[in-house]
Design a protein around this motif. Sequence first.
Motif, mmCIF file in Angstrom:
data_model
loop_
_atom_site.group_PDB
_atom_site.id
_atom_site.type_symbol
_atom_site.label_atom_id
_atom_site.label_comp_id
_atom_site.label_asym_id
_atom_site.label_seq_id
_atom_site.Cartn_x
_atom_site.Cartn_y
_atom_site.Cartn_z
ATOM 1 N N ASP A 218 33.970 20.440 -23.014
ATOM 2 C CA ASP A 218 34.981 20.180 -24.036
ATOM 3 C C ASP A 218 34.836 18.731 -24.543
ATOM 4 O O ASP A 218 35.637 17.864 -24.217
ATOM 5 C CB ASP A 218 36.362 20.396 -23.394
ATOM 6 N N PRO A 219 33.779 18.484 -25.341
ATOM 7 C CA PRO A 219 33.501 17.100 -25.750
ATOM 8 C C PRO A 219 34.566 16.549 -26.699
ATOM 9 O O PRO A 219 35.198 17.315 -27.439
ATOM 10 C CB PRO A 219 32.146 17.193 -26.457
ATOM 11 N N GLY A 220 34.760 15.227 -26.655
ATOM 12 C CA GLY A 220 35.686 14.544 -27.562
ATOM 13 C C GLY A 220 34.914 13.595 -28.457
ATOM 14 O O GLY A 220 33.678 13.597 -28.446
ATOM 15 N N PRO A 221 35.631 12.770 -29.233
ATOM 16 C CA PRO A 221 34.967 11.829 -30.138
ATOM 17 C C PRO A 221 34.565 10.530 -29.423
ATOM 18 O O PRO A 221 34.260 9.544 -30.079
ATOM 19 C CB PRO A 221 36.061 11.550 -31.184
ATOM 20 N N ASP A 222 34.585 10.516 -28.086
ATOM 21 C CA ASP A 222 34.430 9.288 -27.328
ATOM 22 C C ASP A 222 32.973 9.012 -26.942
ATOM 23 O O ASP A 222 32.091 9.850 -27.121
ATOM 24 C CB ASP A 222 35.294 9.387 -26.062
ATOM 25 N N LEU A 223 32.758 7.823 -26.389
ATOM 26 C CA LEU A 223 31.414 7.384 -26.019
ATOM 27 C C LEU A 223 30.802 8.239 -24.906
ATOM 28 O O LEU A 223 29.620 8.583 -24.953
ATOM 29 C CB LEU A 223 31.476 5.906 -25.589
ATOM 30 N N LEU A 224 31.595 8.596 -23.906
ATOM 31 C CA LEU A 224 31.034 9.393 -22.805
ATOM 32 C C LEU A 224 30.541 10.753 -23.297
ATOM 33 O O LEU A 224 29.469 11.215 -22.884
ATOM 34 C CB LEU A 224 32.078 9.610 -21.706
ATOM 35 N N SER A 225 31.296 11.390 -24.181
ATOM 36 C CA SER A 225 30.853 12.681 -24.716
ATOM 37 C C SER A 225 29.516 12.517 -25.439
ATOM 38 O O SER A 225 28.622 13.359 -25.317
ATOM 39 C CB SER A 225 31.891 13.254 -25.676
ATOM 40 N N ALA A 226 29.385 11.405 -26.183
ATOM 41 C CA ALA A 226 28.123 11.143 -26.889
ATOM 42 C C ALA A 226 26.979 10.930 -25.895
ATOM 43 O O ALA A 226 25.855 11.393 -26.112
ATOM 44 C CB ALA A 226 28.278 9.922 -27.792
#
Lengths: 411, 70
Positions: A218-226
């Motif tokens: 469930d990726p978000g707009p954040d750095l870790l998801s990237a």
Amino acid sequence: MSDVASSAEPLVFNPFDPGFRSDPYPFYNRLREEDPGHVSPLGFHVLTRYDDCAAILKHPDVSSDQRNAADYDRWRADNPAAAAFSSRIEPRRPFLFMDPPDHTRLRGLVSKSFTPKRVEALRPRVQHLVDELVDAAIDRGSLEVVEQLAYPVPVVVICELLGVPLADHERFKGWSRSLARSLDPEIVLPPDLQKERVEAITSFHEYFLDLIARLRRDPGPDLLSALVAAEDAGDTLSEDELLGICTLLLIAGHETTVNLIGNGVLALLRHPDQWARLQADPSLARSAVEEVLRFDPPVQFDGRVAMADIELEHCSLRAGEQPLLILGAANRDPRHFDEPERFDIGRAENHHLAFGYGLHFCLGAPLARLEGQVALATLAQRLPGMRLVDEHPPYKENVVLRGLSELPVTI
Amino acid sequence: MALEVSVDADKCMGSGNCSFWAPGAFDLNDDGVAEVVDLDAVPEEKILLAAQGCPTQAITVTRDGQRLAP
């Protein structure tokens, strides 16, 4: 050296002396002026002049990887507890302790998130956070600067930027604190702390493995998801490397800017003329933060391993040696700064070494600058009557990181 | 003579120091590498400050063929 012999007291570098912690600068000044190639009782060179520290930090023949030190194997053998910790952290080594090309590759994956432009976009959020904390202080009628302002601001910002749920904060707060202390030399860490930091790094890795799995689903707009997407995309990033980055950024976000804001408020309140200047002209917050960084830097020491023999003006380093660089001393070198003992928030030319120098220059510098500027400018505008409760507030026990454990003020 | 300023993209490590010391004159592109944007945006001494403050000496400033920084 003859100058040293003529001094009243012998120059022994002992950063663990409690008197040293409250004000190390007179000692730094002596060291820099009387013995710039100082050799500590433990055998390493201690560099205190600006040019020497800068020369090492930008030198092509230095390494940030302690495993290159000549005495590394002996050190491991002599320090089983420390070796246990480094075995745990080594496969997931943060790029702070790496050299090119790995350092370049890993830093490059996150550096775009910390450019001045990207960071500037966070200004309204940082301002809102600071305003809320100041509102709360006004409602309470009191403020403990460290716990109620300097700490929460960078913590909330780094958590949001990374994509770490703030609700988990209570879980990793203690881990971050033990790992920040583990930057200090092994010799000063009591056995329970040695054990604690092995637990802390293990817990951190488990925590992030779990979070990475969640962000993968469930990726978000954040750095870790990237970063998780980058790991999945191919061979630019391994999972171990990703864990190293996560722990580095989270800890750096928790343990450094808090000290910039705390040391800054202390310096301003100890210099009422400068505090009044900032109130009269909030645009001075920019140069004020640089002056705090120069005058009382949150990171006091840095180190490198010489990979070849290096000749400096006052000492010769052999390949494999690990000089200690005292950034707090270099920042007051009169060869480089006019009237270095003067705290001047309008100082125009201020190339301090608080963020380091060379390839490892602080990744988070634009963010630290922004948070520091907003915090100090807002305090000057909204709480101009702030006064120190204690002229000599207590410091945390850390040696490498310099910061107050508490800073109560009246408002 | 105007200043001539160049950024060595291979040396630049994206500290952002140049755009801090000379905002408007330098900026970091989307790859996090410094670029010259508008040298007239700030007084010349700020350009020199920016070059001196570059942690990897990636910015070269010359005038009339004479090197002023690093």
